[in-house]
Design an enzyme around this catalytic site. Structure first.
Site, PDB file in Angstrom:
ATOM      1  N   THR A 243      -7.470   5.985  10.109  1.00 44.99           N
ATOM      2  CA  THR A 243      -7.281   4.866   9.132  1.00 44.99           C
ATOM      3  C   THR A 243      -8.300   4.136   9.243  1.00 44.99           C
ATOM      4  O   THR A 243      -9.120   4.325  10.250  1.00 44.99           O
ATOM      5  CB  THR A 243      -5.667   4.462   9.326  1.00 44.99           C
ATOM      6  OG1 THR A 243      -5.846   3.330   8.309  1.00 44.99           O
ATOM      7  CG2 THR A 243      -5.806   3.676  10.736  1.00 44.99           C
ATOM      8  N   THR A 244      -8.669   3.268   8.358  1.00 48.75           N
ATOM      9  CA  THR A 244      -9.769   2.380   8.488  1.00 48.75           C
ATOM     10  C   THR A 244      -9.689   1.526   9.525  1.00 48.75           C
ATOM     11  O   THR A 244      -8.757   0.693   9.939  1.00 48.75           O
ATOM     12  CB  THR A 244      -9.656   1.280   7.142  1.00 48.75           C
ATOM     13  OG1 THR A 244      -9.139   2.046   6.001  1.00 48.75           O
ATOM     14  CG2 THR A 244     -11.054   0.725   6.864  1.00 48.75           C
TER      15      THR A 244
ATOM     16  N   GLY B  58       1.062  -1.527   4.379  1.00 50.85           N
ATOM     17  CA  GLY B  58       1.447   0.015   3.961  1.00 50.85           C
ATOM     18  C   GLY B  58       2.193   0.864   5.065  1.00 50.85           C
ATOM     19  O   GLY B  58       3.533   0.940   4.621  1.00 50.85           O
TER      20      GLY B  58
ATOM     21  N   GLU C  95     -10.733  -9.450   2.544  1.00 52.08           N
ATOM     22  CA  GLU C  95      -9.674  -9.203   3.278  1.00 52.08           C
ATOM     23  C   GLU C  95      -9.910  -9.006   4.782  1.00 52.08           C
ATOM     24  O   GLU C  95     -10.830  -8.236   5.239  1.00 52.08           O
ATOM     25  CB  GLU C  95      -9.145  -7.853   2.784  1.00 52.08           C
ATOM     26  CG  GLU C  95      -7.930  -7.528   3.451  1.00 52.08           C
ATOM     27  CD  GLU C  95      -6.985  -6.311   2.557  1.00 52.08           C
ATOM     28  OE1 GLU C  95      -7.056  -6.362   1.615  1.00 52.08           O
ATOM     29  OE2 GLU C  95      -6.367  -5.316   3.546  1.00 52.08           O
TER      30      GLU C  95
ATOM     31  N   GLU D 241      -8.660   0.446  -3.145  1.00 51.32           N
ATOM     32  CA  GLU D 241      -9.627   0.520  -2.117  1.00 51.32           C
ATOM     33  C   GLU D 241     -10.567   1.529  -2.261  1.00 51.32           C
ATOM     34  O   GLU D 241      -9.985   2.845  -2.578  1.00 51.32           O
ATOM     35  CB  GLU D 241      -8.814   0.733  -0.720  1.00 51.32           C
ATOM     36  CG  GLU D 241      -7.872  -0.609  -0.417  1.00 51.32           C
ATOM     37  CD  GLU D 241      -7.077  -0.423   0.817  1.00 51.32           C
ATOM     38  OE1 GLU D 241      -7.431   0.650   1.462  1.00 51.32           O
ATOM     39  OE2 GLU D 241      -6.308  -1.200   1.305  1.00 51.32           O
TER      40      GLU D 241
ATOM     41  N   ARG E 257      -7.164  12.536   1.018  1.00 55.27           N
ATOM     42  CA  ARG E 257      -6.328  13.075   1.661  1.00 55.27           C
ATOM     43  C   ARG E 257      -5.087  12.482   1.417  1.00 55.27           C
ATOM     44  O   ARG E 257      -3.977  13.116   1.815  1.00 55.27           O
ATOM     45  CB  ARG E 257      -6.529  12.764   3.419  1.00 55.27           C
ATOM     46  CG  ARG E 257      -6.749  11.070   3.780  1.00 55.27           C
ATOM     47  CD  ARG E 257      -6.611  10.975   5.149  1.00 55.27           C
ATOM     48  NE  ARG E 257      -7.761  11.117   5.527  1.00 55.27           N
ATOM     49  CZ  ARG E 257      -8.321  10.510   6.717  1.00 55.27           C
ATOM     50  NH1 ARG E 257      -7.680   9.613   7.366  1.00 55.27           N
ATOM     51  NH2 ARG E 257      -9.554  10.753   7.285  1.00 55.27           N
ATOM     52  N   HIS E 258      -4.883  11.148   0.701  1.00 55.41           N
ATOM     53  CA  HIS E 258      -3.516  10.969   0.230  1.00 55.41           C
ATOM     54  C   HIS E 258      -3.554  11.025  -1.314  1.00 55.41           C
ATOM     55  O   HIS E 258      -3.027  11.693  -2.092  1.00 55.41           O
ATOM     56  CB  HIS E 258      -2.926   9.819   0.968  1.00 55.41           C
ATOM     57  CG  HIS E 258      -4.029   8.825   1.330  1.00 55.41           C
ATOM     58  ND1 HIS E 258      -4.504   8.235   0.807  1.00 55.41           N
ATOM     59  CD2 HIS E 258      -4.040   8.360   2.843  1.00 55.41           C
ATOM     60  CE1 HIS E 258      -5.456   7.334   1.431  1.00 55.41           C
ATOM     61  NE2 HIS E 258      -5.245   7.359   2.703  1.00 55.41           N
TER      62      HIS E 258
ATOM     63  N   ARG F 121      -9.723   7.899  -1.250  1.00 58.21           N
ATOM     64  CA  ARG F 121     -10.482   8.274  -0.152  1.00 58.21           C
ATOM     65  C   ARG F 121     -11.639   9.231  -0.946  1.00 58.21           C
ATOM     66  O   ARG F 121     -11.229  10.184  -1.591  1.00 58.21           O
ATOM     67  CB  ARG F 121      -9.928   8.729   1.106  1.00 58.21           C
ATOM     68  CG  ARG F 121      -9.280   7.522   1.891  1.00 58.21           C
ATOM     69  CD  ARG F 121      -8.816   7.984   3.238  1.00 58.21           C
ATOM     70  NE  ARG F 121      -9.768   8.486   3.812  1.00 58.21           N
ATOM     71  CZ  ARG F 121     -10.262   7.722   5.097  1.00 58.21           C
ATOM     72  NH1 ARG F 121      -9.683   6.604   5.410  1.00 58.21           N
ATOM     73  NH2 ARG F 121     -11.056   8.240   5.686  1.00 58.21           N
TER      74      ARG F 121
ATOM     75  N   ASP G 215      -0.206   4.470  -0.198  1.00 63.76           N
ATOM     76  CA  ASP G 215      -0.908   5.789   0.110  1.00 63.76           C
ATOM     77  C   ASP G 215       0.071   6.865   0.862  1.00 63.76           C
ATOM     78  O   ASP G 215      -0.088   7.926   0.497  1.00 63.76           O
ATOM     79  CB  ASP G 215      -2.010   5.334   1.059  1.00 63.76           C
ATOM     80  CG  ASP G 215      -3.139   4.819   0.485  1.00 63.76           C
ATOM     81  OD1 ASP G 215      -3.225   4.592  -0.547  1.00 63.76           O
ATOM     82  OD2 ASP G 215      -3.991   4.166   1.120  1.00 63.76           O
ATOM     83  N   HIS G 216       0.796   6.294   1.861  1.00 65.57           N
ATOM     84  CA  HIS G 216       1.534   7.256   2.472  1.00 65.57           C
ATOM     85  C   HIS G 216       2.885   8.053   1.838  1.00 65.57           C
ATOM     86  O   HIS G 216       3.366   8.689   2.252  1.00 65.57           O
ATOM     87  CB  HIS G 216       2.318   6.705   3.637  1.00 65.57           C
ATOM     88  CG  HIS G 216       1.048   6.129   4.686  1.00 65.57           C
ATOM     89  ND1 HIS G 216       0.172   7.417   4.996  1.00 65.57           N
ATOM     90  CD2 HIS G 216       0.707   5.180   5.279  1.00 65.57           C
ATOM     91  CE1 HIS G 216      -0.948   6.877   5.653  1.00 65.57           C
ATOM     92  NE2 HIS G 216      -0.448   5.468   5.852  1.00 65.57           N
TER      93      HIS G 216
ATOM     94  N   HIS H 118      -5.777   3.554  -1.882  1.00 57.48           N
ATOM     95  CA  HIS H 118      -6.957   3.986  -1.182  1.00 57.48           C
ATOM     96  C   HIS H 118      -7.349   5.258  -1.872  1.00 57.48           C
ATOM     97  O   HIS H 118      -7.009   6.352  -1.152  1.00 57.48           O
ATOM     98  CB  HIS H 118      -7.039   3.662   0.338  1.00 57.48           C
ATOM     99  CG  HIS H 118      -8.303   3.968   0.854  1.00 57.48           C
ATOM    100  ND1 HIS H 118      -8.745   3.839   2.284  1.00 57.48           N
ATOM    101  CD2 HIS H 118      -9.691   4.473   0.262  1.00 57.48           C
ATOM    102  CE1 HIS H 118      -9.895   3.777   2.551  1.00 57.48           C
ATOM    103  NE2 HIS H 118     -10.671   4.233   1.349  1.00 57.48           N
TER     104      HIS H 118
ATOM    105  N   HIS I 295      -4.070  -4.500   7.689  1.00 66.92           N
ATOM    106  CA  HIS I 295      -4.161  -3.559   8.400  1.00 66.92           C
ATOM    107  C   HIS I 295      -3.231  -3.648   9.796  1.00 66.92           C
ATOM    108  O   HIS I 295      -3.366  -4.869  10.645  1.00 66.92           O
ATOM    109  CB  HIS I 295      -5.598  -3.425   8.905  1.00 66.92           C
ATOM    110  CG  HIS I 295      -5.852  -1.926   9.335  1.00 66.92           C
ATOM    111  ND1 HIS I 295      -5.427  -1.395  10.527  1.00 66.92           N
ATOM    112  CD2 HIS I 295      -6.156  -0.667   8.648  1.00 66.92           C
ATOM    113  CE1 HIS I 295      -5.786   0.077  10.531  1.00 66.92           C
ATOM    114  NE2 HIS I 295      -6.157   0.316   9.544  1.00 66.92           N
ATOM    115  N   GLY I 296      -2.427  -2.646   9.977  1.00 59.30           N
ATOM    116  CA  GLY I 296      -1.697  -2.776  11.060  1.00 59.30           C
ATOM    117  C   GLY I 296      -0.457  -3.561  10.977  1.00 59.30           C
ATOM    118  O   GLY I 296       0.308  -4.178  12.013  1.00 59.30           O
TER     119      GLY I 296
ATOM    120  N   ARG J  12       3.960  18.679   1.202  1.00 58.55           N
ATOM    121  CA  ARG J  12       4.801  19.743   0.656  1.00 58.55           C
ATOM    122  C   ARG J  12       3.836  20.568  -0.467  1.00 58.55           C
ATOM    123  O   ARG J  12       4.154  21.529  -0.974  1.00 58.55           O
ATOM    124  CB  ARG J  12       5.970  19.377  -0.088  1.00 58.55           C
ATOM    125  CG  ARG J  12       7.237  19.524   0.877  1.00 58.55           C
ATOM    126  CD  ARG J  12       7.654  21.053   0.896  1.00 58.55           C
ATOM    127  NE  ARG J  12       8.592  21.218   2.029  1.00 58.55           N
ATOM    128  CZ  ARG J  12       9.576  21.340   1.928  1.00 58.55           C
ATOM    129  NH1 ARG J  12      10.240  21.356   0.617  1.00 58.55           N
ATOM    130  NH2 ARG J  12      10.602  21.529   2.920  1.00 58.55           N
TER     131      ARG J  12
ATOM    132  N   ASN K 277       1.032  -1.272   0.171  1.00 58.04           N
ATOM    133  CA  ASN K 277       0.169  -0.058   0.146  1.00 58.04           C
ATOM    134  C   ASN K 277       1.053   1.271  -0.126  1.00 58.04           C
ATOM    135  O   ASN K 277       1.850   1.402   0.828  1.00 58.04           O
ATOM    136  CB  ASN K 277      -0.986  -0.133   1.366  1.00 58.04           C
ATOM    137  CG  ASN K 277      -1.968   1.270   1.343  1.00 58.04           C
ATOM    138  OD1 ASN K 277      -1.449   2.196   1.058  1.00 58.04           O
ATOM    139  ND2 ASN K 277      -3.094   0.774   1.576  1.00 58.04           N
TER     140      ASN K 277
END
Ligand code: PXP
Length: 239
Positions: free
Chosen positions: A100-101, A214, A151, A70, A49-50, A45, A9-10, A43, A192-193, A18, A7
């Protein structure tokens, strides 16, 4: 063979800090696959946001890269996803204030809506998945919905492992659901996590075919580089 979806996203989170163009998530998609990822997860969203629309279009257009998009049940996002044509989609719950989800979908409440969404993606020949909590009831509903994959939300076991608490009951719950889903012909994924430790624990469940990871991969990459971290995860998943 178990697969690793990375993932990214980050990478977009960092770019957006920036408000400029670097680092480019579509470049990250190419790189993670070169480094051994089996697919790329993003994802889109509703609050963007990302990852944004332009990223999604660019990443879905990359050749020879399997993209797992996602998305929530929002009609605007669904229309975009059908237009961008990712290889796979995973429907997730979305809540404006969450960081996060936070959990799996409320399948019971959204059965009818989900059924029609899944039908549309299947018609477009896109692999479908639902982000679910590890309960037998949710596996039964997933089967009723004719889904290709589920998932399993691994946030709870990940937290227990990180806090060095007893995770055995949650592990057993995930295992039972994975075995049951496989029996119903549903492919099982986990996400997740996840970090090295929880991923290693979950590799003991042979029914889990794909891990989507991710935050930990991007975070560890700051210290050790993406190539090394992806290589480590691939080794764990193969074990
Ligand atoms: N799988 C799903 C369905 C998710 O929503 C997320 C978070 O976006 C992940 C996997 C990845 O979670 P993490 O970033 O904690 O590894």
């Amino acid at each position: 063979m178990k697969r690793l979806g990375v993932n990214i996203d980050h990478v977009a989170t960092l770019r957006n800090a920036r408000g400029e163009k670097h680092p480019d998530p579509s470049n990250a998609a190419i790189k993670v696959v070169e480094m051994g990822a089996d697919s790329v997860t993003i994802h889109l969203r509703e609050d963007k946001r990302h990852i944004n629309d332009i990223d999604t279009k660019k990443i879905c257009n990359l050749k020879n890269i399997l993209v797992n998009l996602e998305l929530s049940m929002n009609e605007n996002i669904i229309k975009k996803a059908l237009k961008f044509k990712p290889s796979y989609i995973c429907i997730v719950p979305e809540n404006r204030k969450e960081i996060t989800t936070e959990g799996g979908l409320n399948l019971n409440k959204n059965k009818k809506k989900l059924k029609s969404i899944i039908k549309r993606f299947k018609k477009a020949k896109i692999r479908t998945s639902l982000f679910v909590n590890p309960t037998l009831k949710d596996i039964n509903i997933s089967s009723e919905l004719n889904i290709d994959c589920i998932e399993i939300h691994t946030g709870k076991i990940s937290n227990l492992v990180k806090l060095k608490k007893n995770y055995i009951n949650e592990f057993k719950r995930i295992k039972k659901c994975s075995i049951y889903a496989k029996k119903l012909n549903i492919e099982v994924h986990a996400g997740h996590g996840l970090d090295y430790k929880t991923t290693k624990i979950l590799t003991k469940i042979k029914e889990i075919k794909e891990f989507n990871i991710g935050h930990y991969i991007i975070g560890e990459s700051i210290f050790f580089g993406l190539a090394k971290v992806i290589k480590n995860f691939k080794k764990i998943i193969k074990s």
